[in-house]
Design a protein around this motif. Structure first.
Motif, PDB file in Angstrom:
ATOM      1  N   LEU A 129      -7.817  10.100  -2.709  1.00  0.00           N
ATOM      2  CA  LEU A 129      -6.602   9.621  -3.395  1.00  0.00           C
ATOM      3  C   LEU A 129      -6.021   8.421  -2.648  1.00  0.00           C
ATOM      4  O   LEU A 129      -5.655   7.411  -3.249  1.00  0.00           O
ATOM      5  N   SER A 130      -5.949   8.533  -1.312  1.00  0.00           N
ATOM      6  CA  SER A 130      -5.425   7.401  -0.515  1.00  0.00           C
ATOM      7  C   SER A 130      -6.269   6.156  -0.723  1.00  0.00           C
ATOM      8  O   SER A 130      -5.735   5.050  -0.832  1.00  0.00           O
ATOM      9  N   ASN A 131      -7.580   6.346  -0.747  1.00  0.00           N
ATOM     10  CA  ASN A 131      -8.471   5.197  -0.961  1.00  0.00           C
ATOM     11  C   ASN A 131      -8.177   4.508  -2.279  1.00  0.00           C
ATOM     12  O   ASN A 131      -8.117   3.275  -2.351  1.00  0.00           O
ATOM     13  N   MET A 132      -7.998   5.315  -3.305  1.00  0.00           N
ATOM     14  CA  MET A 132      -7.753   4.719  -4.623  1.00  0.00           C
ATOM     15  C   MET A 132      -6.426   3.972  -4.655  1.00  0.00           C
ATOM     16  O   MET A 132      -6.321   2.907  -5.264  1.00  0.00           O
ATOM     17  N   VAL A 133      -5.422   4.534  -3.959  1.00  0.00           N
ATOM     18  CA  VAL A 133      -4.130   3.848  -3.893  1.00  0.00           C
ATOM     19  C   VAL A 133      -4.307   2.541  -3.104  1.00  0.00           C
ATOM     20  O   VAL A 133      -3.834   1.479  -3.513  1.00  0.00           O
ATOM     21  N   ALA A 134      -5.046   2.630  -1.995  1.00  0.00           N
ATOM     22  CA  ALA A 134      -5.243   1.448  -1.143  1.00  0.00           C
ATOM     23  C   ALA A 134      -5.989   0.340  -1.875  1.00  0.00           C
ATOM     24  O   ALA A 134      -5.779  -0.846  -1.617  1.00  0.00           O
ATOM     25  N   ASP A 135      -6.880   0.725  -2.770  1.00  0.00           N
ATOM     26  CA  ASP A 135      -7.655  -0.278  -3.512  1.00  0.00           C
ATOM     27  C   ASP A 135      -6.991  -0.702  -4.819  1.00  0.00           C
ATOM     28  O   ASP A 135      -7.580  -1.437  -5.611  1.00  0.00           O
ATOM     29  N   GLY A 136      -5.798  -0.193  -5.045  1.00  0.00           N
ATOM     30  CA  GLY A 136      -5.101  -0.579  -6.277  1.00  0.00           C
ATOM     31  C   GLY A 136      -5.670   0.078  -7.523  1.00  0.00           C
ATOM     32  O   GLY A 136      -5.378  -0.332  -8.643  1.00  0.00           O
ATOM     33  N   LEU A 137      -6.492   1.104  -7.323  1.00  0.00           N
ATOM     34  CA  LEU A 137      -7.086   1.776  -8.490  1.00  0.00           C
ATOM     35  C   LEU A 137      -6.181   2.882  -9.020  1.00  0.00           C
ATOM     36  O   LEU A 137      -6.366   3.366 -10.126  1.00  0.00           O
ATOM     37  N   LEU A 138      -5.250   3.311  -8.191  1.00  0.00           N
ATOM     38  CA  LEU A 138      -4.317   4.362  -8.604  1.00  0.00           C
ATOM     39  C   LEU A 138      -2.904   3.882  -8.283  1.00  0.00           C
ATOM     40  O   LEU A 138      -2.581   3.617  -7.119  1.00  0.00           O
ATOM     41  N   ASP A 139      -2.099   3.752  -9.331  1.00  0.00           N
ATOM     42  CA  ASP A 139      -0.729   3.259  -9.172  1.00  0.00           C
ATOM     43  C   ASP A 139       0.191   4.451  -8.920  1.00  0.00           C
ATOM     44  O   ASP A 139       0.823   4.965  -9.841  1.00  0.00           O
ATOM     45  N   ALA A 140       0.221   4.899  -7.680  1.00  0.00           N
ATOM     46  CA  ALA A 140       1.034   6.075  -7.344  1.00  0.00           C
ATOM     47  C   ALA A 140       1.548   5.937  -5.917  1.00  0.00           C
ATOM     48  O   ALA A 140       0.979   5.206  -5.114  1.00  0.00           O
ATOM     49  N   GLU A 141       2.624   6.653  -5.630  1.00  0.00           N
ATOM     50  CA  GLU A 141       3.116   6.725  -4.260  1.00  0.00           C
ATOM     51  C   GLU A 141       2.356   7.834  -3.553  1.00  0.00           C
ATOM     52  O   GLU A 141       2.407   8.994  -3.987  1.00  0.00           O
ATOM     53  N   PHE A 142       1.632   7.510  -2.502  1.00  0.00           N
ATOM     54  CA  PHE A 142       0.964   8.546  -1.718  1.00  0.00           C
ATOM     55  C   PHE A 142       1.801   8.780  -0.468  1.00  0.00           C
ATOM     56  O   PHE A 142       1.894   7.913   0.401  1.00  0.00           O
TER      57      PHE A 142
END
Ligand SMILES: Cc1ncc(C[n+]2csc(CCOP(=O)(O)OP(=O)(O)O)c2C)c(N)n1
Ligand code: SF4
Ligand SMILES: [Mg+2]
Lengths: 391, 318
Positions: A40-53
């Motif tokens: 999940l963190s990876n996806m947030v870091a890559d802009g693939l998931l628009d969420a607050e982790f």
């Protein structure tokens, strides 16, 4: 069109959760769950998931933070296992009483002590009465599908309850299996945006988590019980719709060669597939063996269980947790009480097995059948036994 | 210099928000300065505020189902997690705002708890939330014991105070430990704004809350909250007791902005003896002259340390 891909189950689950367009996740690392947090963190870091982790400092804070986010109206997710789940325990009944549709993966792992990182169900069983809807996945496809369905069920206006999806630690979480990933369009079609009842927003101030004295407490408890009982209808509808959209149908109790079976075995979680092989082997030998798998743990599917065991003579209930000093494994107690009022019911046997990652093979399941079939007088029925224990 | 607090009636209508965001009718004890502080805090924050409260007196007195005293959005989850809940609210609102799911007004998220919920059981959650740098304000309402559950000691209870779990007895003089220095612990977290407040100084109080509100990041407020019930002091003395705590140096008023210390102008140049502050309080009644001297010595040392920090770590333009 859905894509068939080979993914580690934790990664597939994280991808599925991202397809649900979560707004917020608060996850604390613990084996064997950590890959969900990492992916999940990876996806947030890559802009693939628009969420607050939110990189919380404990599971207690993970659950607290998702409660806060969900209260604010966000679609909130967490995942944990074992000690982490126990650390959250205090907050689980609060989340359900507040009717917050939080979704959580549990990478089932044994509870200390002694410390053990491997699979059994001793983490989720003590959470039975926290008012969460509780689902069990058998394979990677189910882990993915249930993770998406969870939000739809939780957020249904007639439900509004948190949901946990149980995924056996290592035995399932760390498998690399082919899985059909739904597309974003398909998930968007299946899962509409979350419309909360009330939110923590100054445009309409609300008080959440007020305290109650004896005058209202019982009514609040009854309301919660009714809510989770009534959720079953929604769960069935959601599964029916999923079947129509994706061609994979889900039932509270699945069965395998159970129709004419004289002896049935009941499993939960990833053991189902191994048990299935044992059934094939027994059938080849002419034994009328069958399998039922309990997918829906809460709300408990009483009618489906009764129907599933109606014609069988013997029922073997397997448990992957111990109720120390109690009547047997937690699943066994549940099944026994579900069948108590039936005029005809099978002789029920209970084997506690697969604790702390102890391997369970086809051979073990065959052995259980042989032992039960040899007990012609049903003399060891209604009691429990630790399977495969070294004396 | 004109003492504006003494001319409060003259100034108040212009300086203080008239809106009551914590309504009357709550169940706090008479003379409770803690609930007064919460009320002032709400006035200073205004309506674009969301509060996450810990279990404790302020939660119990304000939220008995199906009633509520709160006119701002408010959530209570448990005792030890107000900071974590607030951090989740902040993250949730941030995500929703970013995605255009809510209007983009600025909302201050506030975590609040007592000394127990902050300094003891909620310490980890607070440390985590502050370290992560959420845009939230956290307020510790320090009444120096677990009041809600019957005046048990906390790590915020001062040396020598008698509580129900650190009672004065034949061979004991009450609390055996020095009060935990929570503001400094927060400074050590590199929180951009840390301040101590007391509702006996309403203008200083409001200014600091407004300052904390303006910080786009974490801020920590430590509020000295006189509890007549737990301190066994007359309920009509709650305000003067707060002033005595400040005037004796027992509870100094200061603020720390990005590591720079500033002592509030309300702090006296010469401290009163702590005896004046101890005398009206039943919780200190058992203390001997020697014991009071020992505490007095410590108060002076702590005050000197603060003055040194203010001298060497002051803001650039002062
Ligand atoms: C996990 C947990 N432990 C203990 C309690 C009991 N409890 C509730 S409030 C409280 C004390 C609160 O003290 P403080 O935080 O100082 O707030 P105050 O009531 O003094 O304002 C305690 C011990 C609880 N609710 N939850
Ligand atoms: S016990 Fe103390 S803090 Fe609690 S309501 Fe009463 S006076 Fe206020
Ligand atoms: Mg207190």
């Amino acid at each position: 069109m859905a894509k068939r891909v080979g993914l580690e189950v934790t990664v597939a689950v994280a991808e599925a959760v991202a397809l649900c367009r979560i707004d917020m996740a608060g996850v604390y690392p613990i084996t064997p769950q950590s890959h969900i947090a990492e992916h999940l963190s990876n996806m947030v870091a890559d802009g693939l998931l628009d969420a607050e982790f939110v990189t919380v400092e404990s599971e207690h804070s993970a659950m607290s933070a998702v409660i806060g986010a969900s209260g604010a109206g966000a679609r909130a997710y967490t995942a944990t296992a074992s000690q982490g789940l126990l650390l959250m325990n205090e907050l689980l009944p609060i989340a359900s009483a507040m009717r917050l549709p939080i979704c959580m993966a549990v990478a089932n792992r044994a509870v200390s002590g002694p410390l053990n990182i491997l699979n059994d169900h001793s983490d989720i069983m003590p959470q039975r009465d926290t008012g969460w809807i509780s689902l069990f996945a058998e394979n990677s496809q189910e882990a993915v599908d249930l993770s998406i369905q969870a939000f739809r069920i939780a957020e249904d206006q007639d439900v509004m309850l948190p949901v946990n999806v149980n995924i056996d630690g290592f035995q399932l979480t760390h498998m690399v299996e082919p899985v059909e990933m739904p597309t974003q369009e398909e998930v968007d079609q299946f899962l509409p945006p979350f419309v909360p009842h009330a939110t923590l927003h100054p445009s309409k101030p609300v008080t959440m988590g007020a305290f109650s004295m004896a005058d209202y407490f019982t009514e609040i408890m009854k309301a919660k019980d009714e809510a989770i009982r009534n959720s079953k209808k929604v769960i069935l509808d959601v599964w029916e719709e999923w079947g129509r959209l994706f061609g994979r149908s889900y039932k509270p109790v699945e069965s395998y060669k159970a129709d004419d079976a004289e002896t049935l075995i009941l499993t939960m979680g990833s053991m189902g597939e191994t048990a299935q092989l044992a059934i094939d082997e027994l059938r080849d030998k002419g034994v009328k063996a069958g399998l039922i798998k309990l997918r829906l743990w809460r709300p408990f599917p009483f009618a489906e269980i009764k129907a599933a065991v109606k014609n069988t003579k013997k029922l073997i209930v397997t448990d992957r947790a111990v109720s120390f000093g109690g009547p047997g494994g937690p699943v066994f107690s549940e099944i026994k009480s579900a069948l108590y009022a039936e005029t005809t019911r099978p002789a029920i046997y209970n084997y506690i097995y697969g604790l702390g990652g102890r391997d369970i093979t086809v051979h073990d399941f065959v052995g259980m059948f042989e032992k039960v079939l040899a007990d012609t007088e049903n003399s060891s029925a209604d009691t429990y036994e630790f399977w495969g224990v070294r004396e | 210099m004109m003492n504006i607090v003494e001319n409060f009636d003259l100034f108040a209508p212009r300086l203080i928000n008239k809106q009551e965001l914590l309504s009357s009718g709550h169940r706090a004890c008479s003379g409770c300065a803690e609930v007064l502080a919460v009320r002032l805090m709400c006035k200073a924050l205004g309506e674009n505020t969301v509060i996450a409260s810990a279990t404790g007196c302020m939660e119990i007195v304000s939220s008995m189902f199906p009633t509520t005293a709160w006119r701002v959005p408010w959530i209570h989850v448990a005792f030890e997690n107000a900071a974590a809940v607030a951090s989740g609210v902040e993250a949730g609102l941030k995500a929703l705002r970013k995605k255009g799911k809510i209007d983009d007004r600025y909302i201050k998220v506030v975590g609040m708890a007592g000394d127990g919920g902050t300094m003891d059981i909620g310490f980890q959650a607070l440390s985590g939330a502050m370290e992560r740098g959420h845009d939230m304000m956290y307020v510790c309402f320090d009444n120096e014991a677990y009041m809600n559950t019957g005046i048990q000691r906390s790590s915020g209870t001062p040396m020598g105070a008698s509580t129900t779990t650190a009672p004065a007895g034949k061979i004991s003089s009450g609390q055996k430990t020095w009060k935990k220095n929570m503001p400094d612990i927060m400074v050590a977290h590199n929180v951009p704004y840390v301040a101590t407040v007391c509702p006996s100084y309403p203008l200083d109080f409001i200014r600091k809350i407004e300052k904390a509100k303006s910080i786009k990041g974490p801020s920590y407020i430590h509020c000295f909250s006189v509890c007549p019930t737990g301190w066994r002091s007359p309920s009509h003395t709650a305000i003067s007791m707060g002033r005595l705590a400040v005037e004796t140096g027992v509870f100094p008023l200061f603020e720390v902005e990005n590591g720079h210390y500033r002592v509030s102008p309300d702090m006296p140049k010469i401290l009163k003896p702590i005896r004046d502050y101890f005398k009206p309080q039943g919780r200190f009644r058992h203390l001997t002259a020697e014991e009071i001297d020992l505490i007095q010595e410590r108060v002076i040392i702590e005050h000197k340390k603060l003055m040194e920090k203010a001298k060497y770590l002051k803001t650039g333009n002062e």
